[in-house]
Design an enzyme around this catalytic site. Structure first.
Site, PDB file in Angstrom:
ATOM      1  N   TRP A   9       0.770  -1.248   0.013  1.00 43.93           N
ATOM      2  CA  TRP A   9      -0.007   0.069  -0.042  1.00 43.93           C
ATOM      3  C   TRP A   9       0.755   1.154   0.005  1.00 43.93           C
ATOM      4  O   TRP A   9       0.371   2.503  -0.217  1.00 43.93           O
ATOM      5  CB  TRP A   9      -1.014  -0.127   1.118  1.00 43.93           C
ATOM      6  CG  TRP A   9      -2.334  -1.035   0.977  1.00 43.93           C
ATOM      7  CD1 TRP A   9      -2.498  -1.693  -0.103  1.00 43.93           C
ATOM      8  CD2 TRP A   9      -3.249  -1.170   1.775  1.00 43.93           C
ATOM      9  NE1 TRP A   9      -3.581  -2.241  -0.047  1.00 43.93           N
ATOM     10  CE2 TRP A   9      -4.150  -2.086   1.371  1.00 43.93           C
ATOM     11  CE3 TRP A   9      -3.247  -0.926   3.128  1.00 43.93           C
ATOM     12  CZ2 TRP A   9      -5.081  -2.830   1.867  1.00 43.93           C
ATOM     13  CZ3 TRP A   9      -4.309  -1.706   3.834  1.00 43.93           C
ATOM     14  CH2 TRP A   9      -5.382  -2.453   3.434  1.00 43.93           C
ATOM     15  N   LYS A  10       2.095   0.928   0.189  1.00 42.09           N
ATOM     16  CA  LYS A  10       2.896   2.270   0.088  1.00 42.09           C
ATOM     17  C   LYS A  10       2.612   3.194   1.124  1.00 42.09           C
ATOM     18  O   LYS A  10       1.940   3.113   1.894  1.00 42.09           O
ATOM     19  CB  LYS A  10       3.170   2.837  -1.429  1.00 42.09           C
ATOM     20  CG  LYS A  10       3.649   1.599  -2.493  1.00 42.09           C
ATOM     21  CD  LYS A  10       3.912   2.046  -3.886  1.00 42.09           C
ATOM     22  CE  LYS A  10       4.245   0.763  -4.619  1.00 42.09           C
ATOM     23  NZ  LYS A  10       4.699   1.068  -5.998  1.00 42.09           N
ATOM     24  N   GLU A 169      10.983  -6.736  -9.545  1.00 43.73           N
ATOM     25  CA  GLU A 169      10.103  -5.887  -9.870  1.00 43.73           C
ATOM     26  C   GLU A 169      11.031  -4.700 -10.639  1.00 43.73           C
ATOM     27  O   GLU A 169      11.727  -3.912 -10.280  1.00 43.73           O
ATOM     28  CB  GLU A 169       9.679  -4.824  -8.538  1.00 43.73           C
ATOM     29  CG  GLU A 169       8.805  -5.728  -7.778  1.00 43.73           C
ATOM     30  CD  GLU A 169       7.727  -4.707  -6.974  1.00 43.73           C
ATOM     31  OE1 GLU A 169       6.707  -4.836  -6.807  1.00 43.73           O
ATOM     32  OE2 GLU A 169       8.625  -3.623  -6.197  1.00 43.73           O
ATOM     33  N   GLY A 235       0.995  -2.813  -6.382  1.00 39.96           N
ATOM     34  CA  GLY A 235       0.916  -1.544  -5.758  1.00 39.96           C
ATOM     35  C   GLY A 235      -0.515  -1.050  -5.929  1.00 39.96           C
ATOM     36  O   GLY A 235      -1.361  -1.213  -5.363  1.00 39.96           O
ATOM     37  N   GLY A 236      -0.655  -0.052  -7.085  1.00 38.37           N
ATOM     38  CA  GLY A 236      -1.446   0.653  -7.124  1.00 38.37           C
ATOM     39  C   GLY A 236      -3.166  -0.158  -7.175  1.00 38.37           C
ATOM     40  O   GLY A 236      -3.879   0.509  -6.756  1.00 38.37           O
TER      41      GLY A 236
HETATM   42  P1  13P Z   1       2.667  -0.984  -9.328  1.00 34.78           P
HETATM   43  O1  13P Z   1       1.684  -1.943  -8.992  1.00 34.78           O
HETATM   44  O2  13P Z   1       1.435   0.424  -8.710  1.00 34.78           O
HETATM   45  O3  13P Z   1       3.244  -0.855 -10.345  1.00 34.78           O
HETATM   46  O4  13P Z   1       3.577  -0.854  -7.968  1.00 34.78           O
HETATM   47  C1  13P Z   1       4.352  -2.063  -8.041  1.00 34.78           C
HETATM   48  C2  13P Z   1       5.127  -2.120  -6.805  1.00 34.78           C
HETATM   49  O5  13P Z   1       6.083  -1.427  -6.236  1.00 34.78           O
HETATM   50  C3  13P Z   1       4.795  -3.024  -5.616  1.00 34.78           C
HETATM   51  O6  13P Z   1       5.700  -3.043  -4.640  1.00 34.78           O
END
Ligand code: 13P
Length: 250
Positions: A9-10, A169, A235-236
């Site tokens: 979720w950053k 990633e 992530g998103g």
């Molecule tokens: P996104 O899925 O938003 O590209 O992010 C990937 C990520 O950094 C998961 O750790």
């Protein structure tokens, strides 16, 4: 080994929003997961304890997005592995590209975090991946080699294989909407599996390798079937319960 679907979720969601999303996700999934899948959610530190307590008995595991590699002490702003365990979480991310590139963490520091977290009883998802510049310069193999060798330089022994997970990633695919194509993913995961053989040895077939970078409901089912892809780090598309539930069920 079960496939892992992880939500990073950053820097999103306060405690209330985290609990709402977890509750909604659990409701969509009828409080159970598809067979052969594990789900790990990584909320921000401030929402971690509320998240682990959101459901009386839920199907999700939890983790922190970072740690500092020391037991306790004068490390202003930092969080120790025992604090994460105390908050009810079992996992931690190390080496995420945003920490490498925005916060300037190098391979040595990522390695210290990885070994310390494992030694303290946390399970680790260690992230690796190349920038676009490195890819275009033909440095994929060298970058992955340096990252893995140093990240996994001092693993505690014995270490059961399910406690250490690698996430590939590619930096250029994170948050950009550009997913690596299937050949790119297969190539990178094969390199990682091969490198792990030298570093970890015989149990390498049980080490799960996740793909992350613009994973969404529309591409998850294709990516997760690729060779050497043992899960997804999202992530998103993990921020909304509905889209993350579709990825879990893909
Ligand atoms: P996104 O899925 O938003 O590209 O992010 C990937 C990520 O950094 C998961 O750790």
């Amino acid at each position: 080994m079960k496939k892992i679907i992880a939500a990073n979720w950053k820097m999103n969601k306060n405690s209330k929003e985290a609990v709402e999303t977890i509750t909604e996700l659990s409701a969509i999934l009828n409080n159970s997961l598809p067979d052969e899948k594990e789900v790990i959610i990584f909320p921000p530190f401030i929402s971690l304890e509320a998240s682990t307590h959101a459901l009386v008995s839920g199907p999700f595991q939890f983790g922190a997005q970072d740690i500092y590699p020391a037991k306790e002490g004068a490390f202003t702003g930092e969080i120790s592995p025992s604090m994460i365990l105390d908050a009810g979480a079992a996992w931690v991310l190390t080496g995420h590209s945003e920490r490498r590139h925005i916060l300037h963490e190098n391979n040595t520091f990522v390695g210290q975090k990885t070994s310390f977290a494992l030694a303290c009883g946390l399970n680790v998802i260690a992230c690796v991946g190349e920038t676009l510049e490195e890819r275009e310069a033909g440095k994929l193999y060298d970058v992955l080699t340096a990252q893995l060798n140093q990240t996994l330089a001092k693993l505690p022994t014995p270490l059961s294989p399910e406690r250490l997970v690698i996430a590939y990633e590619p930096v250029w695919a994170i948050g950009t909407g550009k997913t690596a194509n299937n050949e790119d993913i297969i190539e990178a995961h094969a390199i990682i599996r091969e490198l792990l053989k030298d570093i970890i040895g015989t149990s390498v077939s049980q080490t799960r390798i996740l793909y992350g970078g613009s994973v969404k409901a529309e591409n998850a089912s294709e990516i997760i079937k690729l060779e050497n892809v043992d899960g997804l780090l999202v992530g998103g598309a993990s921020l909304k319960a509905e889209s993350f539930a579709k990825i879990i069920c893909a």
